[in-house]
Design a protein around this motif. Structure first.
Motif, mmCIF file in Angstrom:
data_model
loop_
_atom_site.group_PDB
_atom_site.id
_atom_site.type_symbol
_atom_site.label_atom_id
_atom_site.label_comp_id
_atom_site.label_asym_id
_atom_site.label_seq_id
_atom_site.Cartn_x
_atom_site.Cartn_y
_atom_site.Cartn_z
ATOM 1 N N ARG A 119 -28.369 -31.025 26.931
ATOM 2 C CA ARG A 119 -27.982 -29.651 27.297
ATOM 3 C C ARG A 119 -29.142 -28.736 26.949
ATOM 4 O O ARG A 119 -29.757 -28.870 25.873
ATOM 5 N N PRO A 179 -25.472 -24.593 22.029
ATOM 6 C CA PRO A 179 -24.234 -25.012 21.348
ATOM 7 C C PRO A 179 -23.235 -25.719 22.263
ATOM 8 O O PRO A 179 -23.196 -25.481 23.471
ATOM 9 N N SER A 180 -22.429 -26.567 21.646
ATOM 10 C CA SER A 180 -21.385 -27.295 22.378
ATOM 11 C C SER A 180 -20.375 -27.843 21.384
ATOM 12 O O SER A 180 -20.746 -28.245 20.278
ATOM 13 N N THR A 181 -19.123 -27.866 21.771
ATOM 14 C CA THR A 181 -18.112 -28.637 21.030
ATOM 15 C C THR A 181 -17.670 -29.824 21.881
ATOM 16 O O THR A 181 -17.864 -30.981 21.526
ATOM 17 N N ARG A 182 -17.071 -29.538 23.044
ATOM 18 C CA ARG A 182 -16.484 -30.585 23.873
ATOM 19 C C ARG A 182 -17.499 -31.576 24.416
ATOM 20 O O ARG A 182 -17.313 -32.798 24.321
ATOM 21 N N THR A 183 -18.550 -31.076 25.036
ATOM 22 C CA THR A 183 -19.428 -31.981 25.771
ATOM 23 C C THR A 183 -20.139 -32.931 24.810
ATOM 24 O O THR A 183 -20.132 -34.155 25.006
ATOM 25 N N HIS A 200 -23.246 -28.250 35.680
ATOM 26 C CA HIS A 200 -22.625 -28.965 34.555
ATOM 27 C C HIS A 200 -21.843 -30.147 35.150
ATOM 28 O O HIS A 200 -20.615 -30.146 35.181
ATOM 29 N N GLN A 252 -18.865 -31.919 33.313
ATOM 30 C CA GLN A 252 -17.629 -31.130 33.272
ATOM 31 C C GLN A 252 -16.868 -31.334 34.580
ATOM 32 O O GLN A 252 -15.639 -31.453 34.597
ATOM 33 N N PRO A 301 -12.698 -24.907 31.719
ATOM 34 C CA PRO A 301 -13.611 -25.856 31.055
ATOM 35 C C PRO A 301 -13.624 -25.670 29.541
ATOM 36 O O PRO A 301 -14.026 -26.588 28.812
ATOM 37 N N LEU A 302 -13.199 -24.488 29.079
ATOM 38 C CA LEU A 302 -13.236 -24.115 27.667
ATOM 39 C C LEU A 302 -14.704 -24.066 27.193
ATOM 40 O O LEU A 302 -15.536 -24.721 27.793
ATOM 41 N N PRO A 303 -15.092 -23.310 26.180
ATOM 42 C CA PRO A 303 -14.201 -22.592 25.292
ATOM 43 C C PRO A 303 -13.569 -21.364 25.967
ATOM 44 O O PRO A 303 -14.178 -20.746 26.828
HETATM 45 N N1 CP Z 1 -16.798 -27.231 28.636
HETATM 46 C C1 CP Z 1 -17.882 -27.245 27.832
HETATM 47 O O1 CP Z 1 -19.006 -27.473 28.289
HETATM 48 O O2 CP Z 1 -17.619 -27.007 26.512
HETATM 49 P P1 CP Z 1 -18.693 -27.023 25.352
HETATM 50 O O3 CP Z 1 -19.639 -25.877 25.585
HETATM 51 O O4 CP Z 1 -17.916 -26.900 24.079
HETATM 52 O O5 CP Z 1 -19.440 -28.335 25.451
#
Ligand code: CP
Length: 304
Positions: free
Chosen positions: A101, A48-52, A129, A132, A263-265
Motif C-alpha cells: 500500500r 495506514p491500514s487495519t483491514r487490508t 484498490h 477490496q 469498505p470501512l473504516p
Molecule cells: N478497506 C480498507 O482498505 O481498510 P483499511 O484501510 O483498514 O485497510
C-alpha cells in the motif's frame, strides 16, 4: 509471473475462479491450512491500514505461511530516502509475494516492474484498490447470489475513493448493471473512469447529489468515507465530510433485500444503529476480504 495492480488484470473467468476458491476455503478450511507452508508474504504498508494489512497477514497464516513487513513508511528505509524500486528489489530476496500500500498513485505498478516476486496493489492513493474489490464481489455474490442484473448506488467520495474506482471497473464487465452515482459536485466520479467504464461500455448511469431520493431504487448501496487524507484544504474536508449520513429512518423506503456495503473504516457516514439491520453487510464484507486474499495468494503463487 503475474501481479495484481488493477482489477482489470483479472479476467471475468479469473474473478469467478477466485470466488469459487474462496467459497471452497470457507467450506473446507482444513484443506488449505498447509498450502503455503514454507512461503512468506511481505506486507509493505507506506500508509495506514487495519483491514487490508491484517487480513492479508491472517490469510497467509491460515494458509500455513509466514509474514514479514512494515506498517508505516517511517519504520522502513523509505524514511532514509530509499526508492520503492530498491525496496521491492530487496524484499524480493526475503519473501515469495508482496502486498504493497502506498499513498502515491502508481507506486505498486512501479514496484511490479522491479520485483522478482508477485506484487499485489493493496491500495495506491486515490487510484485503485483491487483486493477490496475482490472482497466486495464475494460479498455481493454471497448476499445477492449474482453479479449482474442489479442497480448499484455508490455514495460519498467518488473522486478519491479508490475502492469505488476498482469496483466500477470490475462491475463494468457484468451484464445489466445500473449505476447511481451519489456525491457532492466536488467529489464526483473522475471523467476518465466515467468515459472508460460507463460511457464507452454503454452502461446505464446517472449522477445525483441526493441519497434519500434514490434509495428505493437500489439493490446494493456502496457507502464510502470522505477521506480527510486526500484533501489539500482542511476547510473543504470539514464542509464535505458529513454530506451523507445513512440512518435507519432513511432506510425505511429501501428494498427489504438491499445490501449495504462499505469498505470501512467508517467515520460518520453510517449510523451505528444501522449495524444491527440485516441489510448491513459491511462486517461480513471485511471477513470476505480475508477469504478472497487467501484465494489470490494461492493463485499468484501458483499453488494448486
Ligand atoms: N478497506 C480498507 O482498505 O481498510 P483499511 O484501510 O483498514 O485497510
Amino acid at each position: 509471473m503475474k501481479h495484481l495492480i488493477d482489477i482489470l488484470d483479472l479476467s471475468v473467468e479469473e474473478l469467478q475462479e477466485l470466488i469459487d476458491t474462496a467459497k471452497d476455503i470457507i467450506s473446507n478450511p482444513a484443506k488449505y491450512s498447509e498450502k503455503c507452508k514454507g512461503k512468506k508474504l511481505a506486507t509493505l504498508f507506506f500508509e495506514p491500514s487495519t483491514r487490508t494489512r491484517l487480513s492479508f497477514e491472517a490469510a497467509m497464516m491460515e494458509l500455513g505461511g509466514n509474514v514479514l513487513g512494515f506498517s508505516e513508511a517511517q519504520s522502513s528505509s523509505a524514511s532514509k530516502g530509499e526508492s520503492v524500486s530498491d525496496t521491492v528489489k530487496i524484499v524480493s530476496c526475503y519473501a515469495d509475494i508482496i502486498a504493497m500500500r502506498h499513498p502515491k498513485e502508481g507506486a505498486p505498478l512501479v514496484a511490479s516492474m522491479r520485483a522478482d516476486v508477485p506484487v499485489i496493489n493493496a491500495g495506491d492513493g486515490g487510484h485503485n484498490h483491487p483486493t477490496q474489490t475482490l472482497a466486495d464481489l464475494l460479498t455481493i455474490v454471497r448476499e445477492k447470489g449474482r453479479l449482474d442484473n442489479m442497480t448499484v448506488g455508490f455514495c460519498g467520495d467518488l473522486k478519491f475513493g479508490r475502492t469505488v474506482h476498482s469496483l466500477i471497473g470490475a462491475l463494468s464487465r457484468y451484464e445489466n448493471i445500473n449505476y447511481v452515482l451519489i456525491s457532492p459536485e466536488e467529489l464526483k466520479l473522475p471523467e476518465y473512469i466515467k468515459d472508460e467504464m460507463l460511457i464507452k461500455k454503454g452502461a446505464n448511469f446517472k449522477e445525483v447529489t441526493d441519497l434519500e431520493g434514490v434509495i428505493p431504487e437500489l439493490d446494493v448501496l456502496y457507502m464510502t468515507r470522505v477521506q480527510r487524507e486526500r484533501f489539500f484544504n482542511e476547510a473543504d474536508y470539514i464542509r464535505l465530510k458529513d454530506s451523507y449520513v445513512l440512518t435507519l429512518p432513511k432506510l425505511e423506503s429501501a428494498k427489504s433485500d438491499l445490501s449495504i456495503l462499505h469498505p470501512l473504516p467508517r467515520v460518520n457516514e453510517i449510523s451505528v444503529a444501522v449495524d444491527d439491520d440485516p441489510r448491513a453487510c459491511y462486517f461480513r464484507q471485511a471477513l470476505n476480504g480475508k477469504y478472497m486474499r487467501m484465494a489470490l495468494i494461492l493463485k499468484l503463487l501458483e499453488v494448486k
